[in-house]
Design a protein around this motif. Structure first.
Motif, PDB file in Angstrom:
ATOM      1  N   VAL A 215     -10.674  26.290   4.230  1.00 54.79           N
ATOM      2  CA  VAL A 215     -10.216  25.515   2.935  1.00 54.79           C
ATOM      3  C   VAL A 215     -10.641  24.287   2.951  1.00 54.79           C
ATOM      4  O   VAL A 215     -11.114  23.674   4.309  1.00 54.79           O
ATOM      5  CB  VAL A 215      -8.682  25.835   2.795  1.00 54.79           C
ATOM      6  N   THR A 216     -10.464  23.517   1.983  1.00 55.68           N
ATOM      7  CA  THR A 216     -10.895  21.995   2.078  1.00 55.68           C
ATOM      8  C   THR A 216      -9.491  21.266   1.650  1.00 55.68           C
ATOM      9  O   THR A 216      -8.937  21.379   0.971  1.00 55.68           O
ATOM     10  CB  THR A 216     -11.780  21.808   0.861  1.00 55.68           C
ATOM     11  N   LEU A 217      -9.571  20.063   2.879  1.00 55.64           N
ATOM     12  CA  LEU A 217      -8.573  19.258   2.540  1.00 55.64           C
ATOM     13  C   LEU A 217      -9.081  17.970   2.030  1.00 55.64           C
ATOM     14  O   LEU A 217     -10.126  17.445   2.420  1.00 55.64           O
ATOM     15  CB  LEU A 217      -7.884  18.842   3.796  1.00 55.64           C
ATOM     16  N   LYS A 218      -8.437  17.235   0.915  1.00 55.57           N
ATOM     17  CA  LYS A 218      -8.779  16.023   0.392  1.00 55.57           C
ATOM     18  C   LYS A 218      -7.920  15.009   0.400  1.00 55.57           C
ATOM     19  O   LYS A 218      -6.724  15.202   0.234  1.00 55.57           O
ATOM     20  CB  LYS A 218      -9.233  16.072  -1.144  1.00 55.57           C
ATOM     21  N   CYS A 219      -8.304  13.753   0.797  1.00 49.41           N
ATOM     22  CA  CYS A 219      -7.452  12.430   1.076  1.00 49.41           C
ATOM     23  C   CYS A 219      -7.784  11.574   0.125  1.00 49.41           C
ATOM     24  O   CYS A 219      -8.649  11.032  -0.012  1.00 49.41           O
ATOM     25  CB  CYS A 219      -7.543  12.014   2.558  1.00 49.41           C
ATOM     26  N   ASP A 220      -6.876  11.317  -0.883  1.00 52.03           N
ATOM     27  CA  ASP A 220      -7.011  10.413  -1.890  1.00 52.03           C
ATOM     28  C   ASP A 220      -6.081   9.113  -1.795  1.00 52.03           C
ATOM     29  O   ASP A 220      -4.734   9.484  -1.830  1.00 52.03           O
ATOM     30  CB  ASP A 220      -6.640  10.969  -3.494  1.00 52.03           C
ATOM     31  N   GLY A 221      -6.657   8.193  -1.319  1.00 51.80           N
ATOM     32  CA  GLY A 221      -5.683   6.799  -1.135  1.00 51.80           C
ATOM     33  C   GLY A 221      -6.217   5.783  -1.487  1.00 51.80           C
ATOM     34  O   GLY A 221      -7.316   5.651  -2.123  1.00 51.80           O
ATOM     35  N   TYR A 222      -5.411   4.771  -1.605  1.00 52.67           N
ATOM     36  CA  TYR A 222      -5.814   3.259  -2.240  1.00 52.67           C
ATOM     37  C   TYR A 222      -6.611   2.508  -1.285  1.00 52.67           C
ATOM     38  O   TYR A 222      -6.046   2.651   0.377  1.00 52.67           O
ATOM     39  CB  TYR A 222      -4.408   2.516  -2.446  1.00 52.67           C
ATOM     40  N   HIS A 223      -7.867   2.120  -1.410  1.00 52.51           N
ATOM     41  CA  HIS A 223      -8.456   1.193  -0.540  1.00 52.51           C
ATOM     42  C   HIS A 223      -8.478  -0.087  -1.000  1.00 52.51           C
ATOM     43  O   HIS A 223      -9.184  -0.407  -1.856  1.00 52.51           O
ATOM     44  CB  HIS A 223      -9.949   1.891  -0.625  1.00 52.51           C
ATOM     45  N   PRO A 224      -8.196  -0.779   0.065  1.00 52.35           N
ATOM     46  CA  PRO A 224      -8.042  -2.353  -0.446  1.00 52.35           C
ATOM     47  C   PRO A 224      -9.322  -3.046  -0.299  1.00 52.35           C
ATOM     48  O   PRO A 224      -9.588  -3.438   0.735  1.00 52.35           O
ATOM     49  CB  PRO A 224      -6.732  -2.943   0.566  1.00 52.35           C
TER      50      PRO A 224
ATOM     51  N   LEU B 100       0.860  -1.266  -0.141  1.00 51.13           N
ATOM     52  CA  LEU B 100       0.067   0.011   0.057  1.00 51.13           C
ATOM     53  C   LEU B 100       0.948   1.350   0.093  1.00 51.13           C
ATOM     54  O   LEU B 100       1.779   1.300   0.931  1.00 51.13           O
ATOM     55  CB  LEU B 100      -0.912  -0.177   1.229  1.00 51.13           C
ATOM     56  N   GLU B 101       0.542   2.283  -0.628  1.00 49.84           N
ATOM     57  CA  GLU B 101       1.102   3.384  -0.722  1.00 49.84           C
ATOM     58  C   GLU B 101       0.488   4.672  -0.009  1.00 49.84           C
ATOM     59  O   GLU B 101      -0.941   4.311   0.168  1.00 49.84           O
ATOM     60  CB  GLU B 101       1.323   3.974  -2.330  1.00 49.84           C
ATOM     61  N   LYS B 102       1.315   5.475   0.453  1.00 48.02           N
ATOM     62  CA  LYS B 102       0.571   6.482   1.289  1.00 48.02           C
ATOM     63  C   LYS B 102      -0.273   7.429   0.642  1.00 48.02           C
ATOM     64  O   LYS B 102      -0.219   7.560  -0.499  1.00 48.02           O
ATOM     65  CB  LYS B 102       1.599   7.363   2.039  1.00 48.02           C
TER      66      LYS B 102
ATOM     67  N   THR C 194      -5.655   6.431   5.478  1.00 47.04           N
ATOM     68  CA  THR C 194      -6.537   5.244   5.312  1.00 47.04           C
ATOM     69  C   THR C 194      -6.227   3.851   5.837  1.00 47.04           C
ATOM     70  O   THR C 194      -5.074   3.398   6.222  1.00 47.04           O
ATOM     71  CB  THR C 194      -6.928   4.997   3.766  1.00 47.04           C
ATOM     72  N   ARG C 195      -7.184   3.181   6.453  1.00 45.75           N
ATOM     73  CA  ARG C 195      -6.836   1.842   7.333  1.00 45.75           C
ATOM     74  C   ARG C 195      -5.797   0.927   6.537  1.00 45.75           C
ATOM     75  O   ARG C 195      -6.187   0.654   5.505  1.00 45.75           O
ATOM     76  CB  ARG C 195      -8.094   1.441   7.899  1.00 45.75           C
ATOM     77  N   GLY C 196      -4.901   0.750   7.247  1.00 48.89           N
ATOM     78  CA  GLY C 196      -3.856  -0.150   6.745  1.00 48.89           C
ATOM     79  C   GLY C 196      -2.837   0.563   5.904  1.00 48.89           C
ATOM     80  O   GLY C 196      -1.838  -0.203   5.344  1.00 48.89           O
ATOM     81  N   ALA C 197      -2.835   1.760   5.673  1.00 52.79           N
ATOM     82  CA  ALA C 197      -1.960   2.428   4.726  1.00 52.79           C
ATOM     83  C   ALA C 197      -1.140   3.365   5.348  1.00 52.79           C
ATOM     84  O   ALA C 197      -1.701   3.767   6.622  1.00 52.79           O
ATOM     85  CB  ALA C 197      -2.648   3.163   3.506  1.00 52.79           C
TER      86      ALA C 197
END
Length: 267
Positions: free
Chosen positions: A33-42, A13-15, A80-83
């Motif tokens: 301001v808006t913070l957005k989190c784009d991550g890999y979801h397994p 998993l990548e950060k 994201t959980r696990g990453a």
């Protein structure tokens, strides 16, 4: 088998990538301001949606959404959980009349560097000066961004802006706080630097990939050399504009020797 698969997925998993909208690290007090989190979801690991964790410093925030609105200064991260935890974004909040806004993402050599001098509640700034390490570098009659089309390492330093505003009559010159900007080494230069000349028959390591020529030593595979270097046991090299499948241009001085096997995807 399932447990092994799950462990392998977790290990790769990548950060997640944390982004800021609008993309400026300094805002006025009272703005959001808006913070957005784009991550890999397994999805193979869990059937239910995986929530997002948000951190302000070492404090865990209550939201589990993919994006949040914030107005508190500090260092933000998401996960994201696990990453792994994302890289940080440092948000500053100012109560000054003028602020100098700089990008939240790293600036690399050869890319544009954009600076924005902004007046309180978006009032027009007149007689606008931009300064680099105390020296005036650009003048505008009224509000405008200062853009360096192709940034260089020499563009690193401390920036500041000054100007006047009509509140309601024209004010005396006002100055923003100084902001440090660092122009980093070009992306492709960093990529080329990880390539190491290997003897014939040795594996070639690039990032996370390992490409081995095989037991014969001169069978399939690719040997990369820099600056026209030729190993005494390797055939003649040839210059190319880009190594096949590399996804980037190696630039001058990088050569490759095709030996029968496709390099595949370099990631």
């Amino acid at each position: 088998m399932w447990a092994l698969t799950a462990l392998l997925l977790l290990a790769t998993l990548e950060k997640p990538i944390l982004s800021l909208h609008p993309p400026w690290t300094t805002i006025f007090k009272g703005e959001r301001v808006t913070l957005k989190c784009d991550g890999y979801h397994p999805l193979l690991l869990e059937l239910r949606p995986i929530s997002t964790l948000w951190y302000l410093g070492h404090l865990l925030l209550p939201s589990h959404k993919k994006s949040i609105e914030v107005q508190t200064p500090g260092v933000y991260r998401c996960q994201t959980r696990g990453a792994p935890v994302s890289d940080p974004i440092h948000l500053s909040v100012s109560n000054d009349w003028l602020i100098l806004q700089v990008p939240y993402t790293p600036v690399f050599e050869g890319e544009p560097l954009v600076l924005r001098c902004r007046g309180w509640y978006d009032k027009v700034v007149y007689k606008l000066h931009y300064y680099h390490d105390g020296q005036a570098v650009r003048y505008f009659h009224s509000s405008a961004n200062y853009t360096v089309l192709q940034a260089r390492a020499s563009d690193s330093g401390r920036y500041q802006c000054s100007g006047t505003m009509r509140i309601p009559v024209e004010s005396a010159p006002m100055f923003s706080a100084k902001v440090a900007v660092t122009v980093q080494e070009a992306r492709h230069s960093a990529a080329v630097r990880v390539l190491q000349v290997q003897p014939c028959g040795a594996p070639l390591r690039l990032g996370r990939g390992v490409h081995s020529p095989g037991a014969g030593g001169r069978g399939a595979g690719i040997v990369l050399v820099r600056g026209g270097y030729r190993h005494p046991q390797c055939p003649e090299t040839q210059s190319v504009a880009a190594a096949p499948g590399a996804g980037f241009s190696p630039g001058p001085g990088l050569h490759y020797r095709p030996t029968g096997r496709s390099l595949g995807s370099w990631k």
